[in-house]
Enzyme design. Structure first.
Site, short mmCIF file in Angstrom:
data_model
loop_
_atom_site.label_atom_id
_atom_site.label_comp_id
_atom_site.label_asym_id
_atom_site.label_seq_id
_atom_site.Cartn_x
_atom_site.Cartn_y
_atom_site.Cartn_z
N LYS A 1 0.86 -1.21 0.00
CA LYS A 1 0.00 0.00 0.00
C LYS A 1 0.89 1.25 0.00
O LYS A 1 1.95 1.23 -0.62
CB LYS A 1 -0.98 -0.05 1.18
CG LYS A 1 -1.79 -1.37 1.17
CD LYS A 1 -2.95 -1.37 2.10
CE LYS A 1 -3.68 -2.71 1.99
NZ LYS A 1 -4.85 -2.78 2.85
N HIS B 1 -8.35 -2.81 -6.25
CA HIS B 1 -8.35 -2.97 -4.79
C HIS B 1 -9.51 -2.16 -4.20
O HIS B 1 -9.85 -1.09 -4.71
CB HIS B 1 -7.00 -2.49 -4.22
CG HIS B 1 -6.82 -2.89 -2.80
ND1 HIS B 1 -7.43 -2.20 -1.77
CD2 HIS B 1 -6.15 -3.91 -2.22
CE1 HIS B 1 -7.12 -2.81 -0.62
NE2 HIS B 1 -6.34 -3.84 -0.87
N GLU C 1 -9.65 -0.27 -1.80
CA GLU C 1 -9.30 1.11 -1.44
C GLU C 1 -9.34 2.01 -2.67
O GLU C 1 -9.70 3.18 -2.58
CB GLU C 1 -7.92 1.13 -0.76
CG GLU C 1 -8.01 0.52 0.64
CD GLU C 1 -6.76 -0.19 1.13
OE1 GLU C 1 -5.68 -0.02 0.53
OE2 GLU C 1 -6.86 -0.92 2.14
N GLU D 1 -11.08 -10.19 -1.06
CA GLU D 1 -10.74 -9.40 0.12
C GLU D 1 -12.01 -8.77 0.69
O GLU D 1 -12.42 -7.69 0.24
CB GLU D 1 -9.75 -8.30 -0.24
CG GLU D 1 -8.46 -8.80 -0.84
CD GLU D 1 -7.32 -7.80 -0.64
OE1 GLU D 1 -6.34 -8.17 -0.03
OE2 GLU D 1 -7.46 -6.64 -1.08
N GLY E 1 -7.27 -4.75 7.28
CA GLY E 1 -6.64 -3.86 8.25
C GLY E 1 -7.39 -3.76 9.57
O GLY E 1 -7.12 -2.88 10.37
N SER F 1 -6.33 -9.12 6.80
CA SER F 1 -5.75 -9.48 8.11
C SER F 1 -5.16 -10.89 8.13
O SER F 1 -5.25 -11.58 9.14
CB SER F 1 -6.80 -9.32 9.22
OG SER F 1 -7.25 -7.98 9.28
P1 13P Z 1 -4.31 -6.35 5.58
O1 13P Z 1 -3.55 -7.65 5.41
O2 13P Z 1 -3.51 -5.26 6.19
O3 13P Z 1 -5.65 -6.56 6.22
O4 13P Z 1 -4.61 -5.84 4.08
C1 13P Z 1 -5.18 -6.69 3.17
C2 13P Z 1 -5.17 -6.03 1.86
O5 13P Z 1 -5.91 -5.11 1.61
C3 13P Z 1 -4.21 -6.52 0.86
O6 13P Z 1 -4.47 -6.01 -0.40
#
Ligand code: 13P
Length: 257
Positions: free
Chosen positions: A11, A98, A100, A170, A176, A216
């Protein structure tokens, strides 16, 4: 058989010196056992060149990926980077769609589809992210929601293109948050993703496409997630930012192979 893929998604973390240090540490840990697993580092655009230099020098099989790309090969798109650029800089993978990017940057299913098509055309592996919000999960529409995202992302591809596609499930509520999907929850959706690919393409293609879990993932849950039939690895955020913790995940995948 499908080979496990462990992809780190850094990220928006790691300056160039930090990126060099982390990739160097991983190269130091690298050993032949890791060859049982495909390992990819998806790093911020500004770190790509430096990390490539480290990986190239150390002659490991660790591969490099970008976190996003623009679908046009060049042009007036201030702030964007293109597929020829990431390829030239050493990327063999790119994350697409993604959650995000969908949430904070307004990426739509159509954008994701355009990027996936261009990536496979340019022979760069696309890690296509899908996943539902807590709202959708609570209303038990998660299968319908995620499989629609998969169909939209892969629309118009030929069956041969699928060897350049990885799908990452995901669930947004698990990213996160420290709240991982249970192996059974993750497996239910990953199996539905595979069935969708079988329906849209062929069973053979669906059997060879890799479906990852992300959200996570850590040392405590990796074994039980990888034990699931339709989970072929992980897209790892937080736990990929530290060499020792990412190493443990890679070694768990090597052991499960
Ligand atoms: P985390 O492993 O920090 O939860 O993030 C997952 C993620 O978004 C990977 O692209």
């Amino acid at each position: 058989m499908r080979k496990y893929l462990m992809a780190g998604n850094w990220k928006m973390n790691k300056t160039i010196p930090e990126a060099i240090a982390l990739s160097q540490q991983l190269c130091n840990y690298y050993n032949r056992e890791w060859d049982k697993v495909d390992v990819v580092l998806c790093v911020p655009a500004i770190d790509i060149k430096s990390v490539h230099t480290v990986l190239d020098f150390d002659k490991t099989d660790i591969e490099l990926g970008a976190q996003n790309v623009h679908q046009e090969p060049s042009g007036a798109y201030t702030g964007e980077i293109s597929i020829p650029m990431i390829k030239d800089a050493g990327c063999t993978y790119c994350i697409v769609g993604h959650s995000e990017r969908r949430e904070y940057f307004g990426e739509t299913d159509e954008d994701v589809n355009l990027k996936v098509k261009e990536l496979v055309l340019n022979k760069v592996n696309a890690i296509v992210c899908v996943g539902e919000s807590l709202n959708v999960r609570d209303s038990e529409r998660h299968i319908e929601f995620v499989t629609a995202q998969v169909r939209a992302a892969l629309a118009g591809l030929d069956v041969e293109d699928l060897d350049k596609v990885v799908v990452a499930y995901e669930p947004i509520w698990a990213i996160g948050t420290g709240r991982t999907a249970t192996p059974e929850q993750a497996e239910e959706v990953c199996a539905a993703i595979r069935a969708t690919i079988a329906g849209s393409f062929t069973q053979e293609a669906a059997d060879s496409v890799r479906v990852l879990y992300g959200g996570s993932m850590n040392q405590g849950n990796v074994d039980s997630l990888l034990a699931m039939q339709d989970i072929d690895g992980g897209l790892v955020g937080g736990a990929s930012l530290d060499a020792n913790s990412f190493k443990q995940l890679i070694e768990a995948a090597a052991k499960a192979s």
